[in-house]
Design a protein around this motif. Structure first.
Motif, PDB file in Angstrom:
ATOM      1  N   UNK A   1     -46.497 -37.105 -51.201  1.00 56.03           N
ATOM      2  CA  UNK A   1     -46.884 -38.115 -50.208  1.00 56.03           C
ATOM      3  C   UNK A   1     -47.410 -39.391 -50.872  1.00 56.03           C
ATOM      4  N   UNK A   2     -47.634 -39.332 -52.214  1.00 56.45           N
ATOM      5  CA  UNK A   2     -48.083 -40.553 -52.900  1.00 56.45           C
ATOM      6  C   UNK A   2     -47.034 -41.665 -52.785  1.00 56.45           C
ATOM      7  N   UNK A   3     -45.755 -41.274 -52.598  1.00 62.28           N
ATOM      8  CA  UNK A   3     -44.730 -42.306 -52.442  1.00 62.28           C
ATOM      9  C   UNK A   3     -44.134 -42.300 -51.025  1.00 62.28           C
ATOM     10  N   UNK A   4     -44.846 -41.674 -50.100  1.00 58.23           N
ATOM     11  CA  UNK A   4     -44.436 -41.704 -48.683  1.00 58.23           C
ATOM     12  C   UNK A   4     -44.389 -43.152 -48.194  1.00 58.23           C
ATOM     13  N   UNK A   5     -43.373 -43.469 -47.433  1.00 63.37           N
ATOM     14  CA  UNK A   5     -43.317 -44.834 -46.899  1.00 63.37           C
ATOM     15  C   UNK A   5     -44.472 -45.020 -45.918  1.00 63.37           C
ATOM     16  N   UNK A   6     -45.111 -46.194 -45.988  1.00 60.51           N
ATOM     17  CA  UNK A   6     -46.416 -46.352 -45.330  1.00 60.51           C
ATOM     18  C   UNK A   6     -46.365 -46.289 -43.809  1.00 60.51           C
ATOM     19  N   UNK A   7     -45.206 -46.487 -43.215  1.00 64.53           N
ATOM     20  CA  UNK A   7     -45.116 -46.491 -41.752  1.00 64.53           C
ATOM     21  C   UNK A   7     -44.882 -45.089 -41.179  1.00 64.53           C
ATOM     22  N   UNK A   8     -44.784 -44.069 -42.057  1.00 66.93           N
ATOM     23  CA  UNK A   8     -44.600 -42.699 -41.567  1.00 66.93           C
ATOM     24  C   UNK A   8     -45.962 -42.032 -41.400  1.00 66.93           C
ATOM     25  N   UNK A   9     -46.247 -41.576 -40.197  1.00 64.79           N
ATOM     26  CA  UNK A   9     -47.454 -40.800 -39.952  1.00 64.79           C
ATOM     27  C   UNK A   9     -47.134 -39.324 -40.036  1.00 64.79           C
ATOM     28  N   UNK A  10     -48.004 -38.541 -40.653  1.00 61.68           N
ATOM     29  CA  UNK A  10     -47.752 -37.103 -40.793  1.00 61.68           C
ATOM     30  C   UNK A  10     -48.588 -36.324 -39.790  1.00 61.68           C
ATOM     31  N   UNK A  11     -48.044 -35.215 -39.280  1.00 60.05           N
ATOM     32  CA  UNK A  11     -48.818 -34.379 -38.360  1.00 60.05           C
ATOM     33  C   UNK A  11     -49.996 -33.742 -39.096  1.00 60.05           C
ATOM     34  N   UNK A  12     -51.137 -33.704 -38.460  1.00 57.52           N
ATOM     35  CA  UNK A  12     -52.333 -33.189 -39.139  1.00 57.52           C
ATOM     36  C   UNK A  12     -52.261 -31.677 -39.349  1.00 57.52           C
ATOM     37  N   UNK A  13     -51.431 -30.987 -38.562  1.00 57.06           N
ATOM     38  CA  UNK A  13     -51.401 -29.526 -38.664  1.00 57.06           C
ATOM     39  C   UNK A  13     -50.531 -29.030 -39.821  1.00 57.06           C
ATOM     40  N   UNK A  14     -49.766 -29.900 -40.457  1.00 57.11           N
ATOM     41  CA  UNK A  14     -48.910 -29.479 -41.565  1.00 57.11           C
ATOM     42  C   UNK A  14     -49.555 -29.896 -42.889  1.00 57.11           C
ATOM     43  N   UNK A  15     -49.687 -28.957 -43.852  1.00 60.35           N
ATOM     44  CA  UNK A  15     -50.284 -29.322 -45.137  1.00 60.35           C
ATOM     45  C   UNK A  15     -49.486 -30.430 -45.826  1.00 60.35           C
ATOM     46  N   UNK A  16     -50.205 -31.313 -46.501  1.00 63.32           N
ATOM     47  CA  UNK A  16     -49.571 -32.434 -47.199  1.00 63.32           C
ATOM     48  C   UNK A  16     -50.244 -32.621 -48.545  1.00 63.32           C
ATOM     49  N   UNK A  17     -49.431 -32.921 -49.565  1.00 71.50           N
ATOM     50  CA  UNK A  17     -49.944 -33.035 -50.928  1.00 71.50           C
ATOM     51  C   UNK A  17     -49.432 -34.302 -51.580  1.00 71.50           C
ATOM     52  N   UNK A  18     -50.318 -34.957 -52.316  1.00 71.02           N
ATOM     53  CA  UNK A  18     -49.973 -36.169 -53.065  1.00 71.02           C
ATOM     54  C   UNK A  18     -48.769 -35.923 -53.977  1.00 71.02           C
ATOM     55  N   UNK A  19     -48.775 -34.746 -54.642  1.00 70.59           N
ATOM     56  CA  UNK A  19     -47.678 -34.413 -55.546  1.00 70.59           C
ATOM     57  C   UNK A  19     -47.106 -33.055 -55.107  1.00 70.59           C
ATOM     58  N   UNK A  20     -47.574 -31.981 -55.720  1.00 75.73           N
ATOM     59  CA  UNK A  20     -47.028 -30.669 -55.386  1.00 75.73           C
ATOM     60  C   UNK A  20     -48.174 -29.739 -55.003  1.00 75.73           C
ATOM     61  N   UNK A  21     -47.883 -28.460 -54.837  1.00 77.47           N
ATOM     62  CA  UNK A  21     -48.881 -27.531 -54.318  1.00 77.47           C
ATOM     63  C   UNK A  21     -48.733 -26.186 -55.024  1.00 77.47           C
ATOM     64  N   UNK A  22     -49.645 -25.290 -54.726  1.00 75.65           N
ATOM     65  CA  UNK A  22     -49.642 -23.956 -55.321  1.00 75.65           C
ATOM     66  C   UNK A  22     -48.917 -22.984 -54.385  1.00 75.65           C
ATOM     67  N   UNK A  23     -47.707 -22.587 -54.808  1.00 71.31           N
ATOM     68  CA  UNK A  23     -46.882 -21.706 -53.975  1.00 71.31           C
ATOM     69  C   UNK A  23     -47.637 -20.441 -53.576  1.00 71.31           C
ATOM     70  N   UNK A  24     -48.364 -19.857 -54.546  1.00 72.21           N
ATOM     71  CA  UNK A  24     -49.078 -18.604 -54.283  1.00 72.21           C
ATOM     72  C   UNK A  24     -50.096 -18.750 -53.157  1.00 72.21           C
ATOM     73  N   UNK A  25     -50.678 -19.928 -53.051  1.00 75.19           N
ATOM     74  CA  UNK A  25     -51.713 -20.136 -52.047  1.00 75.19           C
ATOM     75  C   UNK A  25     -51.127 -20.474 -50.675  1.00 75.19           C
TER      76      UNK A  25
END
Ligand SMILES: [Zn+2]
Ligand SMILES: [Zn+2]
Length: 157
Positions: free
Chosen positions: A118-142
């Motif tokens: 999401x660090x390079x998400x286009x600024x006019x896109x709003x994300x739903x608050x209920x879906x996890x979002x990460x600047x880069x990547x995430x921990x699959x195990x978690x």
């Protein structure tokens, strides 16, 4: 696997038709610069699923090797007639495919489980608050449900 069909999809010209035999393990909405360039759009929707749960009804997509900064290969599979990208192989994992959700006949069947880069998400896109979002990547195990992790381990083995 049973021969039940979860979803149908295909390319723009109809030469490639496929079905998914089950829901995906997990679905990424990726906002990275590579995905933006490769789609010509704001993000890509990748449904991660076992290669053997994709049933090709007709046509045979061909692999196009993309340049990557990670050093891991990324092949985009495209219809050879119309060029539509139907799925990717990230990292040369033969058992795992990243299906482009927009090529499903009913793309609203599969919603993103996570937003990444999401660090390079286009600024006019709003994300739903209920879906996890990460600047880069995430921990699959978690983040992944246990059943999905089990499926991933089977294709990685
Ligand atoms: Zn086509
Ligand atoms: Zn990406």
């Amino acid at each position: 696997m049973s021969d039940t069909t979860f979803a149908l999809g295909g390319c723009a010209c109809g030469a490639v038709r496929y079905s998914l035999q089950s829901p995906p393990m997990f679905t990424h909405c990726c906002h990275c610069r590579d995905c933006q360039r490769q789609t010509g759009s704001a993000f890509v929707l990748n449904a991660l699923i076992e290669t053997d749960r994709i049933s090709l009804r007709h046509g045979e997509p061909a692999a196009f090797r993309m340049p990557t900064s990670s050093g891991h290969p990324h092949d985009i599979y495209r219809c050879v007639d119309c060029g539509t990208a139907v799925w990717s192989d990230y990292g040369g994992r033969a058992g795992l495919r990243f299906v482009r959700v927009g090529t499903l006949d009913e793309p609203d069947t599969v919603a993103p489980d996570v937003h990444i880069f999401t660090r390079s998400k286009l600024p006019w896109i709003g994300l739903p608050t209920e879906t996890p979002a990460f600047e880069v990547y995430y921990d699959t195990q978690k983040l992944w449900p246990a059943a999905a992790l089990e499926r991933l381990h089977k294709v990685s083995a």
